[in-house]
Each structure stands twice: as structure tokens, then as C-alpha cells.
Design a protein around this motif. Structure first.
Motif, PDB file in Angstrom:
ATOM      1  N   MET A  11       2.448  13.226   2.204  1.00  0.00           N
ATOM      2  CA  MET A  11       1.460  12.639   1.320  1.00  0.00           C
ATOM      3  C   MET A  11       1.940  12.549  -0.128  1.00  0.00           C
ATOM      4  SD  MET A  11      -2.609  13.480   1.074  1.00  0.00           S
ATOM      5  CE  MET A  11      -2.779  13.092   2.802  1.00  0.00           C
ATOM      6  N   SER A  12       2.643  13.570  -0.601  1.00  0.00           N
ATOM      7  CA  SER A  12       3.094  13.567  -1.991  1.00  0.00           C
ATOM      8  C   SER A  12       4.159  12.488  -2.206  1.00  0.00           C
ATOM      9  CB  SER A  12       3.632  14.939  -2.393  1.00  0.00           C
ATOM     10  OG  SER A  12       4.741  15.306  -1.598  1.00  0.00           O
ATOM     11  N   ILE A  13       5.103  12.365  -1.257  1.00  0.00           N
ATOM     12  CA  ILE A  13       6.131  11.321  -1.363  1.00  0.00           C
ATOM     13  C   ILE A  13       5.489   9.944  -1.280  1.00  0.00           C
ATOM     14  CG2 ILE A  13       8.138  10.277  -0.236  1.00  0.00           C
ATOM     15  CD1 ILE A  13       9.009  13.072   0.603  1.00  0.00           C
ATOM     16  N   ASN A  14       4.553   9.802  -0.361  1.00  0.00           N
ATOM     17  CA  ASN A  14       3.865   8.527  -0.185  1.00  0.00           C
ATOM     18  C   ASN A  14       3.195   8.091  -1.491  1.00  0.00           C
ATOM     19  OD1 ASN A  14       1.948   6.443   0.636  1.00  0.00           O
ATOM     20  ND2 ASN A  14       2.289   7.121   2.728  1.00  0.00           N
ATOM     21  N   ILE A  16       3.770   9.124  -4.597  1.00  0.00           N
ATOM     22  CA  ILE A  16       4.743   8.889  -5.677  1.00  0.00           C
ATOM     23  C   ILE A  16       5.399   7.520  -5.531  1.00  0.00           C
ATOM     24  CG2 ILE A  16       6.979   9.614  -6.611  1.00  0.00           C
ATOM     25  CD1 ILE A  16       6.107  12.529  -5.980  1.00  0.00           C
ATOM     26  N   LEU A  17       5.851   7.216  -4.305  1.00  0.00           N
ATOM     27  CA  LEU A  17       6.508   5.931  -4.073  1.00  0.00           C
ATOM     28  C   LEU A  17       5.538   4.767  -4.281  1.00  0.00           C
ATOM     29  CD1 LEU A  17       8.720   6.656  -0.927  1.00  0.00           C
ATOM     30  CD2 LEU A  17       9.436   6.480  -3.317  1.00  0.00           C
ATOM     31  N   ALA A  18       4.308   4.931  -3.798  1.00  0.00           N
ATOM     32  CA  ALA A  18       3.310   3.877  -3.979  1.00  0.00           C
ATOM     33  C   ALA A  18       3.049   3.638  -5.464  1.00  0.00           C
ATOM     34  CB  ALA A  18       2.019   4.250  -3.256  1.00  0.00           C
ATOM     35  N   TYR A  19       2.984   4.719  -6.223  1.00  0.00           N
ATOM     36  CA  TYR A  19       2.760   4.611  -7.673  1.00  0.00           C
ATOM     37  C   TYR A  19       3.912   3.864  -8.351  1.00  0.00           C
ATOM     38  CZ  TYR A  19       2.489   6.057 -12.562  1.00  0.00           C
ATOM     39  OH  TYR A  19       2.455   6.073 -13.938  1.00  0.00           O
ATOM     40  N   GLU A  20       5.141   4.219  -8.010  1.00  0.00           N
ATOM     41  CA  GLU A  20       6.306   3.581  -8.606  1.00  0.00           C
ATOM     42  C   GLU A  20       6.381   2.088  -8.245  1.00  0.00           C
ATOM     43  OE1 GLU A  20       8.363   4.809 -10.771  1.00  0.00           O
ATOM     44  OE2 GLU A  20       7.568   6.852 -10.737  1.00  0.00           O
ATOM     45  N   LEU A  21       6.040   1.777  -7.010  1.00  0.00           N
ATOM     46  CA  LEU A  21       6.070   0.384  -6.571  1.00  0.00           C
ATOM     47  C   LEU A  21       4.992  -0.438  -7.274  1.00  0.00           C
ATOM     48  CD1 LEU A  21       6.677   0.963  -2.759  1.00  0.00           C
ATOM     49  CD2 LEU A  21       8.271  -0.115  -4.353  1.00  0.00           C
ATOM     50  N   ASP A  29       0.158  -1.024   0.540  1.00  0.00           N
ATOM     51  CA  ASP A  29      -0.716  -0.356   1.495  1.00  0.00           C
ATOM     52  C   ASP A  29       0.037   0.842   2.049  1.00  0.00           C
ATOM     53  OD1 ASP A  29      -2.699  -2.201   1.153  1.00  0.00           O
ATOM     54  OD2 ASP A  29      -2.264  -3.331   2.989  1.00  0.00           O
ATOM     55  N   SER A  30      -0.669   1.922   2.324  1.00  0.00           N
ATOM     56  CA  SER A  30      -0.017   3.138   2.822  1.00  0.00           C
ATOM     57  C   SER A  30      -0.569   3.564   4.172  1.00  0.00           C
ATOM     58  CB  SER A  30      -0.209   4.296   1.834  1.00  0.00           C
ATOM     59  OG  SER A  30       0.541   4.095   0.661  1.00  0.00           O
ATOM     60  N   LEU A  31       0.329   4.044   5.022  1.00  0.00           N
ATOM     61  CA  LEU A  31      -0.027   4.725   6.262  1.00  0.00           C
ATOM     62  C   LEU A  31       0.676   6.076   6.258  1.00  0.00           C
ATOM     63  CD1 LEU A  31       0.274   2.017   9.105  1.00  0.00           C
ATOM     64  CD2 LEU A  31      -1.820   2.961   8.123  1.00  0.00           C
ATOM     65  N   TYR A  32       0.070   7.051   6.945  1.00  0.00           N
ATOM     66  CA  TYR A  32       0.629   8.402   6.938  1.00  0.00           C
ATOM     67  C   TYR A  32       1.107   8.850   8.325  1.00  0.00           C
ATOM     68  CZ  TYR A  32      -1.395   8.511   2.307  1.00  0.00           C
ATOM     69  OH  TYR A  32      -1.710   8.216   0.997  1.00  0.00           O
ATOM     70  N   ASP A  33       1.015   7.948   9.310  1.00  0.00           N
ATOM     71  CA  ASP A  33       1.553   8.247  10.644  1.00  0.00           C
ATOM     72  C   ASP A  33       1.859   6.927  11.344  1.00  0.00           C
ATOM     73  OD1 ASP A  33      -0.796   7.298  12.183  1.00  0.00           O
ATOM     74  OD2 ASP A  33      -1.802   9.048  11.351  1.00  0.00           O
ATOM     75  N   GLY A  34       2.432   7.051  12.552  1.00  0.00           N
ATOM     76  CA  GLY A  34       2.837   5.841  13.262  1.00  0.00           C
ATOM     77  C   GLY A  34       1.843   5.338  14.276  1.00  0.00           C
ATOM     78  N   LYS A  35       0.642   5.917  14.293  1.00  0.00           N
ATOM     79  CA  LYS A  35      -0.333   5.611  15.339  1.00  0.00           C
ATOM     80  C   LYS A  35      -0.704   4.127  15.385  1.00  0.00           C
ATOM     81  CE  LYS A  35      -4.567   7.511  17.317  1.00  0.00           C
ATOM     82  NZ  LYS A  35      -5.660   8.514  17.128  1.00  0.00           N
ATOM     83  N   GLU A  36      -1.039   3.547  14.240  1.00  0.00           N
ATOM     84  CA  GLU A  36      -1.461   2.143  14.189  1.00  0.00           C
ATOM     85  C   GLU A  36      -0.446   1.279  13.442  1.00  0.00           C
ATOM     86  OE1 GLU A  36      -5.340   2.125  12.483  1.00  0.00           O
ATOM     87  OE2 GLU A  36      -6.256   3.201  14.151  1.00  0.00           O
ATOM     88  N   ALA A  37       0.752   1.800  13.294  1.00  0.00           N
ATOM     89  CA  ALA A  37       1.750   1.114  12.464  1.00  0.00           C
ATOM     90  C   ALA A  37       2.117  -0.261  13.003  1.00  0.00           C
ATOM     91  CB  ALA A  37       3.003   1.972  12.335  1.00  0.00           C
ATOM     92  N   VAL A  38       2.356  -0.366  14.302  1.00  0.00           N
ATOM     93  CA  VAL A  38       2.796  -1.636  14.877  1.00  0.00           C
ATOM     94  C   VAL A  38       1.742  -2.721  14.672  1.00  0.00           C
ATOM     95  CG1 VAL A  38       3.396  -2.850  17.006  1.00  0.00           C
ATOM     96  CG2 VAL A  38       4.348  -0.576  16.550  1.00  0.00           C
TER      97      VAL A  38
END
Length: 224
Positions: A11-14, A16-21, A29-38
Motif C-alpha cells: 500500500m505504501s509503495i502504491n 507513493i508511485l501513484a502520487y509521483e505519477l 487507477d490503483s489495484l492492490y491484488d490480482g483478483k480483478e486485474a485482468v
């Protein structure tokens, strides 16, 4: 403005990266797992996707393999703590366009993103694709699964309008003005006739035209 999907379970990396982008002007948009990624990747028009390798439910390499099998062509960058050559090769063979080994500087990531977006936009500037229909605007050639179909100039221009706005309703008035010119004052049924002829030429493809009552037509996937 480019739209990026970030899939990272930390979550912290997510964040930080989202903020920089976002500071660089990207929509994120952010996701934190691969469940609905596809489904998230395939159902949204992201310009680029960042995917962590180790994710809950489904790992990044499996996600990349699956979306590539569904003809996804946008850039995919793999984020990984793995640095062994065989792991890097595995990620690239799965369909990743690039990889970044953790830890990395956000400036390096942004530079990679910008490079891939430039390359992708340049490559596809002369190509428009929807399902199995490919249009090369440079040589005005249209193919269905690599088989060339012959179109008249009007049919080609008409298809190009729809290919540039897939799944969107395009009005008869817009089509008349764009294809036949602003001064055209003839019968609007000319649009219906040409759409019908074009539909016949695309009958072997996975796409079709759907009538939108009182408006015009939209290019859709068959059975949608």
C-alpha cells in the motif's frame, strides 16, 4: 492525458508511485491484488499498466499472459524484486514490454513509462484495431485476421470514423458532414445504405454495427 493502471499490493509503495505519477500529469487507477486485474485491464482503455510480480490471488506474470492472450496491445511494465536472469526472461516471454527491479527511483520509472508511451503511440499512429479488424491508415488497407478486404473510398472513410470511436454512437449528421461534406443536403438514408454494405463486407469478422434509435450507429463486438 495518459491513463495508467498501477497494480501493487504494498500500500505504501502504491500510494507513493501513484502520487509521483499524478504529479507528472498522469491519471492513475490503483489495484492492490490480482483478483480483478485482468478484467480491469481489458475493460478499460489504459495507456499503460504497471504490474507487480508478487500479488495476492494472481501473480503479475499470469496476469500479463492472460491479457496478451486476449490481444491486449498496450505497454505492460513488470515491477519485481526478482533480479535473476531467468526470472527476467520469464516475465518478458510472458508478454511484458519492460521490467524494473525493486528498489528503483520513481524518476527512472517515469522515464521508462514515457519512453514506452512514445514508442507505442508512434507505432500505432498508422494503425487502428478493433477486435479482429485492423486498419492501416498509411496505405488505406483494412484486414480481418490478416485477410485484406476491399472497400470503396466512402466505405473506408466510414469505417475509419467508427474505428476511431468504437462502441460509441455516431450520429448520421456527423457521418454526413465528415464523409460527404458540410454542404451535403441529400437524403440521410445514404448513411444507412453504406453502413449496410459495410456490414456485409465485415460479416466474417467479430464486429458489427448496432443501430441506435434516433441517432445513428455504433461499431460493436458481435453479440454485445
Amino acid at each position: 492525458m495518459n491513463n495508467i493502471l498501477l497494480i501493487e499490493d504494498d500500500m505504501s509503495i502504491n500510494k507513493i508511485l501513484a502520487y509521483e505519477l499524478r504529479k507528472k500529469g498522469y491519471l492513475v487507477d490503483s489495484l492492490y491484488d490480482g483478483k480483478e486485474a485482468v478484467s480491469k485491464i481489458l475493460e478499460n482503455d489504459y495507456d499503460l499498466v504497471l504490474i507487480d510480480w508478487m500479488l495476492p490471488y494472481k501473480d503479475g506474470v499470469s496476469i500479463i499472459k492472460e491479457v496478451r492472450q486476449n490481444d491486449y496491445v498496450k505497454p505492460l511494465i513488470l515491477l519485481t524484486a526478482r533480479s535473476e536472469q531467468e526470472d527476467i526472461i520469464k516475465g518478458l516471454e510472458a508478454g511484458a514490454d519492460d521490467y524494473l527491479t525493486k528498489p528503483f527511483q520513481s524518476a527512472v520509472l517515469i522515464a521508462r513509462i514515457e519512453a514506452h508511451l512514445r514508442r507505442h503511440h508512434k507505432h500505432f499512429l498508422d494503425e487502428i484495431k478493433f477486435e479482429d479488424v485492423m486498419m492501416n491508415t498509411k496505405n488505406r488497407e483494412v484486414t480481418i485476421d490478416d485477410h485484406v478486404i476491399v472497400l470503396t473510398k466512402v466505405e473506408y472513410d466510414l469505417l475509419k470514423m467508427f474505428m476511431e470511436h468504437p462502441k460509441e454512437a455516431v450520429s448520421r449528421e456527423t457521418l454526413l458532414q465528415s464523409i460527404w461534406g458540410f454542404q451535403y443536403d441529400g437524403d440521410t438514408r445514404i448513411v444507412d445504405v453504406h453502413v449496410f454494405k459495410l456490414k456485409g463486407k465485415l460479416k466474417e469478422s467479430r464486429v458489427s454495427f448496432k443501430s441506435v434509435r434516433g441517432v445513428g450507429y455504433k461499431l460493436v463486438k458481435k453479440d454485445d
